[in-house]
Design an enzyme around this catalytic site. Structure first.
Site, PDB file in Angstrom:
ATOM      1  N   ASP A 313       5.919   0.024 -11.988  1.00 39.31           N
ATOM      2  CA  ASP A 313       6.099   1.218 -12.819  1.00 39.31           C
ATOM      3  C   ASP A 313       7.529   1.235 -13.346  1.00 39.31           C
ATOM      4  O   ASP A 313       8.458   0.810 -12.658  1.00 39.31           O
ATOM      5  CB  ASP A 313       5.851   2.485 -11.996  1.00 39.31           C
ATOM      6  CG  ASP A 313       4.364   2.792 -11.876  1.00 39.31           C
ATOM      7  OD1 ASP A 313       3.628   2.474 -12.817  1.00 39.31           O
ATOM      8  OD2 ASP A 313       3.963   3.325 -10.837  1.00 39.31           O
ATOM      9  N   THR A 385      -3.268  17.215 -21.588  1.00 42.19           N
ATOM     10  CA  THR A 385      -2.652  17.731 -22.817  1.00 42.19           C
ATOM     11  C   THR A 385      -1.340  17.028 -23.146  1.00 42.19           C
ATOM     12  O   THR A 385      -0.924  16.986 -24.297  1.00 42.19           O
ATOM     13  CB  THR A 385      -2.377  19.231 -22.685  1.00 42.19           C
ATOM     14  OG1 THR A 385      -1.430  19.442 -21.624  1.00 42.19           O
ATOM     15  CG2 THR A 385      -3.658  19.988 -22.369  1.00 42.19           C
ATOM     16  N   ARG A 386      -0.670  16.489 -22.121  1.00 37.64           N
ATOM     17  CA  ARG A 386       0.635  15.802 -22.242  1.00 37.64           C
ATOM     18  C   ARG A 386       1.703  16.707 -22.859  1.00 37.64           C
ATOM     19  O   ARG A 386       2.539  16.269 -23.639  1.00 37.64           O
ATOM     20  CB  ARG A 386       0.505  14.503 -23.041  1.00 37.64           C
ATOM     21  CG  ARG A 386      -0.304  13.443 -22.321  1.00 37.64           C
ATOM     22  CD  ARG A 386      -0.192  12.107 -22.989  1.00 37.64           C
ATOM     23  NE  ARG A 386      -0.767  12.145 -24.315  1.00 37.64           N
ATOM     24  CZ  ARG A 386      -0.364  11.355 -25.316  1.00 37.64           C
ATOM     25  NH1 ARG A 386       0.603  10.487 -25.129  1.00 37.64           N
ATOM     26  NH2 ARG A 386      -0.936  11.439 -26.497  1.00 37.64           N
ATOM     27  N   MET A 387       1.656  17.986 -22.519  1.00 33.42           N
ATOM     28  CA  MET A 387       2.697  18.907 -22.974  1.00 33.42           C
ATOM     29  C   MET A 387       2.741  20.113 -22.046  1.00 33.42           C
ATOM     30  O   MET A 387       1.842  20.352 -21.251  1.00 33.42           O
ATOM     31  CB  MET A 387       2.467  19.346 -24.425  1.00 33.42           C
ATOM     32  CG  MET A 387       1.136  20.004 -24.692  1.00 33.42           C
ATOM     33  SD  MET A 387       0.913  20.376 -26.453  1.00 33.42           S
ATOM     34  CE  MET A 387      -0.774  20.955 -26.481  1.00 33.42           C
TER      35      MET A 387
END
Length: 685
Positions: A313, A385-387
């Site tokens: 990562d 949603t990534r927000m």
């Protein structure tokens, strides 16, 4: 890549005590059932018994003539006995180091009283040894956590120094993917937790650590088994060869005694590596433990040395982990102050390091919110949603997140993102940063530049891995442009941008389909399938129980970069085994030239005595004394390992042949000659 040991939490006993215990164990290991596990040393052990019988009666297997037969046979028997004892001593020393660490770990375990929650809600006081998987318990500040478990309710600070050596407390809370797992034997220092027990007594994390470090469950690795089989076959071949010598000796008018045949057999078979093989494997496990890593088997340690691909990562491994807000970039005619104000509004409820850094940067520009915070509602970040953001009291919506996610949000509210957003996005990405767009309702105000900091020295470490033939693949949720910049700066061989948990297992399977061994790190439940699929899976101690159970290694320090160190340890283990095998086989050449002339001395073939040894008896004694003494002399090298150098397989082979092959030929010639001169000087010639 000579990394320092992070913490050696479990100190070893004083050397005199360790060696005294190891010497006692060396004689205990003379039991036939134990000796039979090592074919090479078992043959030496049998030879010891036969020569001991010949000491009592030199004519046991036929009439033998010669001077001082009782003394000569007795000396051979004693030397062979010490050869076996020294081999056992090497293994016992390695095991003693592990037992010392196990004793230190065992001292952290104690029977405690647990508050078990019954189905009707009442609490029952029970011993920790009576807890079973699935039981629910309550722990409060000051309690020792009685068993491994998962936090069901509460938030508390836990002191894990007993197993990690790290004095700073760790926050444990319910519902966290990386902070809900607790370990029995650690202590809660604040608040209260409700825990579900995940391990029965004797099967907890510390119990497994004790068993593995102590070596009670150590099984031979595939390479170790293969080498043991090879040594057994070589021993059998040389046994057959030795059986053909008496007729030849009789024909040459130089009859050979059983004692000399045993001496030649012991000189022929690779006793050095046979005696040190187990110690090398045990020491490899010990070095891993010193790095505060628990391996579930020697197979996992050895697999580190054969790894072809590292899947890593980006965040926390290649970069420092906490991306910090560096700059606000306005778009569509808005000012930097406008962006700072909206970014502050979107981050006011964000408690992550990134969110806090945005708040600090905005407040440093004197930005302030123009709404009542108590009446606003925070919107948490989600992978879907990534927000994240804030719902304002007046119905407005302020959001920050991935640029494409914010674009979609704005379009859903009737807005149309401009080309300025793409320009700012590319600018931040080309700098190797992470761009976050900020908007209010249907208008994007600007982009936040989150700066990623590459860990110092990481590029050099990847270069070393590349020279060893190890390919590195970086996984990141960043966009492709940012990922390519970070990958180039860090020096990884390949990268996967906008990666999902499914991508991890897919890249591992693709590499394995090409016949490669893959290693990876992980800490979350969604990492468990990939950790189980990888040949070497390193789970973080701060991670979930699922991740730790799926992996074959657990890092007590929760440092993802340690996977690189483990590759070094694994390769050092293989290098050490190869070097000592080369040295052992090369040693035989000198021993042949010492003993074979002694066997045919009666035939008058003096030309064979190229070493100029004093007499047949001193030649045999000198060779066997060297053969016995070289084992304890190499114990430090077997335990500490050959110094690691990032070289390719061909370069390592050439180096081993030059140093340990050539050195293995020259050293015994010198040593045997010196021993022969000493023996002659004291009258055994």
């Amino acid at each position: 890549m000579n990394s320092k040991i992070s913490k050696q939490n479990h100190p070893l006993p004083n050397l005199s005590g360790l060696y005294q215990q190891a010497l006692q164990q060396a004689f205990v290991k003379l039991h036939p059932r134990i000796m039979a596990k090592n074919p090479v040393m078992f043959v030496v052990w049998v030879g010891t018994i036969i020569t001991a019988l010949l000491t009592v009666n030199p004519n046991l297997f036929g009439t033998v003539t010669g001077d001082n037969l009782y003394l000569f046979n007795g000396l051979i028997a004693v030397i062979l006995l010490f050869t076996v004892v020294f081999a056992n001593f090497a293994e016992a020393v390695a095991e003693g180091r592990g037992k010392a660490q196990a004793d230190a770990l065992r001292s952290t375990k104690s029977e405690t009283i647990a508050r078990k929650l019954l189905p009707d809600g009442t609490i029952e006081q029970v011993s920790s040894t009576n807890l079973r998987q699935g039981d629910r318990i309550s722990v409060v500040a000051g309690d020792v956590i009685p068993a491994d478990g998962e936090v069901l309710e509460g938030v508390a600070s836990v002191d894990e120094s007993a197993i990690t050596g790290e004095s700073a407390p760790v926050l444990k809370e319910a519902g966290s993917d990386v902070a809900s797992s607790v370990t029995g034997g650690t202590r809660i220092i604040s608040d209260e937790l409700i825990i579900r027990v995940t391990a029965d007594p004797g099967k907890g994390f510390i119990d497994r650590m004790i068993a593995l470090v102590e070596g009670a469950e150590r099984s031979k690795t595939p390479n170790e088994i293969a080498l043991t089989v090879l040594l057994a076959v070589l021993t059998l071949v040389f046994l057959i060869v030795i059986s053909t010598i008496p007729p030849v000796a009789f024909y040459a008018n130089s009859p050979v005694s059983i004692t000399l045949l045993i001496a030649l057999l012991v000189a022929l078979i690779p006793t050095t590596i046979g005696g040190l093989l187990s110690a090398i494997g045990i020491a490899g496990m010990d070095r891993v433990a010193q790095f505060n890593v628990v391996a579930t088997s020697g197979r996992a340690v050895e697999a580190c040395g054969d790894v072809n691909t590292l899947v890593l990562d980006k965040t926390g491994t290649i970069t420092l982990g906490n991306r910090l807000a560096e700059e606000f970039i306005p778009v569509d005619g808005y000012s930097v102050e406008d962006v700072a104000k909206i970014a502050l509004a979107a981050s006011i409820f964000d408690t992550t390091p990134e969110g806090k850094s945005i708040v600090r940067l905005a407040e440093g520009m004197d930005a302030q919110v123009d709404f009542n915070i108590k009446k606003a509602t925070g919107v948490e970040f989600s992978a879907r949603t990534r927000m994240s953001g804030t719902d304002l009291p007046d119905g407005g919506e302020v959001r920050k997140g991935a640029v494409d996610a914010i674009r979609g949000f704005v379009r859903s509210r009737g807005g149309q993102p401009s080309e300025d957003v793409n320009t700012a996005y590319e600018r931040v990405s080309l700098l190797g940063g992470t761009p976050l767009a900020v908007c209010r309702d249907n208008e994007i105000y600007g982009v936040i530049y989150l700066k990623d900091i590459i860990k110092p020295g990481i590029r050099e470490r990847f270069n070393q891995l590349r020279r060893m033939g190890v390919r590195t693949v970086m996984l990141t949720g960043d966009n492709r442009i940012t990922a390519s910049v970070i990958a180039k700066e860090a020096g990884v061989d390949d990268f996967i941008a906008e990666a999902t948990p499914e991508d991890k297992i897919q890249v591992i399977q693709q590499e394995q389909a090409q016949g490669k061994l893959v290693a990876m790190t992980g800490d979350g439940t969604n990492d468990a399938p990939a950790l189980a699929q990888a040949n070497v899976g390193l789970a973080m101690n701060s991670g979930t129980q699922a991740a730790k159970e799926a992996a074959n290694m657990v890092d007590l320090d929760s440092d993802p970069t340690k996977l690189i160190d483990l590759v070094t340890i694994g390769k050092q283990l293989l290098i050490t085994r190869g070097a000592l095998t080369t040295f052992s086989v090369a040693n035989d050449i000198a021993k042949y030239f010492a003993i074979i002339p002694a066997m045919f001395a009666g035939a008058g073939i003096g030309a064979l005595n190229i070493m100029g040894l004093s007499s047949p008896n001193s030649a045999v004694l000198s060779a066997l004394i060297y053969n016995a003494l070289i084992i304890p002399a190499l114990i430090p090298l077997a335990l500490t390992g050959v110094k690691f150098r990032p070289l390719t397989a061909n370069q390592l082979l050439q180096r081993n042949i030059l140093i340990y092959g050539l050195g293995g030929v020259i050293a015994p010639f010198i040593a045997i000659k010196f021993i022969d001169v000493t023996i002659s000087a004291i009258g055994f010639a």
